[in-house]
Scaffold this motif. Structure first.
Motif, PDB file in Angstrom:
ATOM      1  N   SER A  30       0.850  -1.184   0.000  1.00  0.00           N
ATOM      2  CA  SER A  30       0.000   0.000   0.000  1.00  0.00           C
ATOM      3  C   SER A  30       0.892   1.241   0.000  1.00  0.00           C
ATOM      4  O   SER A  30       1.987   1.222   0.574  1.00  0.00           O
ATOM      5  CB  SER A  30      -0.867  -0.017   1.257  1.00  0.00           C
ATOM      6  OG  SER A  30      -1.428   1.254   1.500  1.00  0.00           O
ATOM      7  N   HIS A  32       0.681   3.654   1.803  1.00  0.00           N
ATOM      8  CA  HIS A  32       0.836   4.100   3.201  1.00  0.00           C
ATOM      9  C   HIS A  32       1.242   2.955   4.125  1.00  0.00           C
ATOM     10  O   HIS A  32       1.014   3.019   5.333  1.00  0.00           O
ATOM     11  CB  HIS A  32      -0.461   4.750   3.681  1.00  0.00           C
ATOM     12  CG  HIS A  32      -0.912   5.858   2.788  1.00  0.00           C
ATOM     13  ND1 HIS A  32      -0.252   7.065   2.696  1.00  0.00           N
ATOM     14  CD2 HIS A  32      -1.933   5.926   1.896  1.00  0.00           C
ATOM     15  CE1 HIS A  32      -0.842   7.827   1.805  1.00  0.00           C
ATOM     16  NE2 HIS A  32      -1.868   7.162   1.308  1.00  0.00           N
ATOM     17  N   VAL A  33       1.853   1.913   3.575  1.00  0.00           N
ATOM     18  CA  VAL A  33       2.257   0.759   4.372  1.00  0.00           C
ATOM     19  C   VAL A  33       3.153   1.191   5.532  1.00  0.00           C
ATOM     20  O   VAL A  33       3.926   2.151   5.407  1.00  0.00           O
ATOM     21  CB  VAL A  33       2.961  -0.297   3.476  1.00  0.00           C
ATOM     22  CG1 VAL A  33       4.261   0.230   2.896  1.00  0.00           C
ATOM     23  CG2 VAL A  33       3.201  -1.601   4.239  1.00  0.00           C
ATOM     24  N   GLN A  34       3.030   0.487   6.637  1.00  0.00           N
ATOM     25  CA  GLN A  34       3.876   0.701   7.813  1.00  0.00           C
ATOM     26  C   GLN A  34       4.615  -0.601   8.092  1.00  0.00           C
ATOM     27  O   GLN A  34       3.984  -1.666   8.157  1.00  0.00           O
ATOM     28  CB  GLN A  34       3.016   1.033   9.037  1.00  0.00           C
ATOM     29  CG  GLN A  34       2.181   2.275   8.893  1.00  0.00           C
ATOM     30  CD  GLN A  34       2.900   3.499   9.398  1.00  0.00           C
ATOM     31  OE1 GLN A  34       3.463   3.477  10.476  1.00  0.00           O
ATOM     32  NE2 GLN A  34       2.894   4.550   8.619  1.00  0.00           N
ATOM     33  N   LYS A  46       5.399   3.340   1.189  1.00  0.00           N
ATOM     34  CA  LYS A  46       5.878   2.343   0.223  1.00  0.00           C
ATOM     35  C   LYS A  46       7.324   2.598  -0.195  1.00  0.00           C
ATOM     36  O   LYS A  46       8.134   1.672  -0.216  1.00  0.00           O
ATOM     37  CB  LYS A  46       4.959   2.345  -1.003  1.00  0.00           C
ATOM     38  CG  LYS A  46       5.336   1.335  -2.054  1.00  0.00           C
ATOM     39  CD  LYS A  46       4.328   1.317  -3.204  1.00  0.00           C
ATOM     40  CE  LYS A  46       4.708   0.278  -4.231  1.00  0.00           C
ATOM     41  NZ  LYS A  46       3.660   0.146  -5.267  1.00  0.00           N
ATOM     42  N   GLU A 105      -0.690  -7.490   7.520  1.00  0.00           N
ATOM     43  CA  GLU A 105      -2.090  -7.094   7.474  1.00  0.00           C
ATOM     44  C   GLU A 105      -2.392  -6.558   6.076  1.00  0.00           C
ATOM     45  O   GLU A 105      -1.604  -5.774   5.532  1.00  0.00           O
ATOM     46  CB  GLU A 105      -2.373  -6.036   8.538  1.00  0.00           C
ATOM     47  CG  GLU A 105      -2.139  -6.555   9.953  1.00  0.00           C
ATOM     48  CD  GLU A 105      -2.277  -5.478  10.999  1.00  0.00           C
ATOM     49  OE1 GLU A 105      -3.194  -4.633  10.896  1.00  0.00           O
ATOM     50  OE2 GLU A 105      -1.444  -5.472  11.933  1.00  0.00           O
ATOM     51  N   ASP A 107      -5.434  -5.000   3.199  1.00  0.00           N
ATOM     52  CA  ASP A 107      -6.733  -4.350   3.045  1.00  0.00           C
ATOM     53  C   ASP A 107      -7.632  -5.219   2.156  1.00  0.00           C
ATOM     54  O   ASP A 107      -7.232  -6.305   1.732  1.00  0.00           O
ATOM     55  CB  ASP A 107      -6.574  -2.922   2.507  1.00  0.00           C
ATOM     56  CG  ASP A 107      -6.019  -2.848   1.088  1.00  0.00           C
ATOM     57  OD1 ASP A 107      -6.023  -3.864   0.356  1.00  0.00           O
ATOM     58  OD2 ASP A 107      -5.594  -1.735   0.704  1.00  0.00           O
ATOM     59  N   THR A 113      -0.927  -3.400   4.278  1.00  0.00           N
ATOM     60  CA  THR A 113      -1.036  -2.115   4.965  1.00  0.00           C
ATOM     61  C   THR A 113      -0.094  -2.017   6.162  1.00  0.00           C
ATOM     62  O   THR A 113       0.264  -0.921   6.577  1.00  0.00           O
ATOM     63  CB  THR A 113      -2.482  -1.871   5.449  1.00  0.00           C
ATOM     64  OG1 THR A 113      -2.866  -2.939   6.322  1.00  0.00           O
ATOM     65  CG2 THR A 113      -3.437  -1.796   4.261  1.00  0.00           C
ATOM     66  N   ARG A 114       0.287  -3.174   6.708  1.00  0.00           N
ATOM     67  CA  ARG A 114       1.177  -3.171   7.873  1.00  0.00           C
ATOM     68  C   ARG A 114       1.928  -4.491   7.933  1.00  0.00           C
ATOM     69  O   ARG A 114       1.354  -5.554   7.717  1.00  0.00           O
ATOM     70  CB  ARG A 114       0.360  -2.984   9.145  1.00  0.00           C
ATOM     71  CG  ARG A 114       1.173  -2.936  10.425  1.00  0.00           C
ATOM     72  CD  ARG A 114       0.223  -2.782  11.617  1.00  0.00           C
ATOM     73  NE  ARG A 114       0.923  -2.867  12.881  1.00  0.00           N
ATOM     74  CZ  ARG A 114       1.137  -1.846  13.693  1.00  0.00           C
ATOM     75  NH1 ARG A 114       0.719  -0.641  13.358  1.00  0.00           N
ATOM     76  NH2 ARG A 114       1.760  -2.015  14.833  1.00  0.00           N
TER      77      ARG A 114
END
Length: 124
Positions: A30, A32-34, A46, A105, A107, A113-114
């Protein structure tokens, strides 16, 4: 093609990332991946995650070999986990053994996403 990131289910995506085949899953990160590394700074976004993966790959390319002595995974459509023990062998024969657990994790579109990675170096 099972290595096509669009055809990979979350468990296979997680296995690729935990198996250091990072480039196979860049398209599944994503924006905004963490990447959470407890005890260290979280890698956010990313581009930052890809940069960290590339740096890791560069370091591993200097090794003689990497051997996985444990590689267990589980996952469904929204979460996956991989338990790994890897032995990193340098050209001089020195080794480092690391036990890690990665939790992924996703989406609803199958994008990561994480990632939470717990790792500890094992001492003989």
């Amino acid at each position: 093609d099972p290595r096509d990131p669009r055809a990979m289910n979350p468990r296979h995506v997680a296995e690729a990332f935990s198996g250091h085949r990072f480039d196979e899953v860049y398209d599944r990160l994503s924006p905004h991946v963490q990447w959470v590394l407890p005890g260290h700074q979280t890698i956010a976004g990313k581009d930052a995650v890809i940069a960290a993966c590339e740096a890791s790959s560069q370091g591993m390319s200097q090794l003689a070999r990497t051997e996985f002595t444990r590689f267990v995974s589980v996952g469904d459509d929204r979460i996956a986990a991989v338990d790994v023990i890897a032995c990193y062998v340098d050209h001089d024969g020195s080794t480092s053994v690391v036990s890690s657990a990665d939790i992924y994790e996703f989406d609803g579109d199958g994008m990561i996403t994480r990632i939470t990675s717990y790792a500890v170096e094992l001492v003989d």
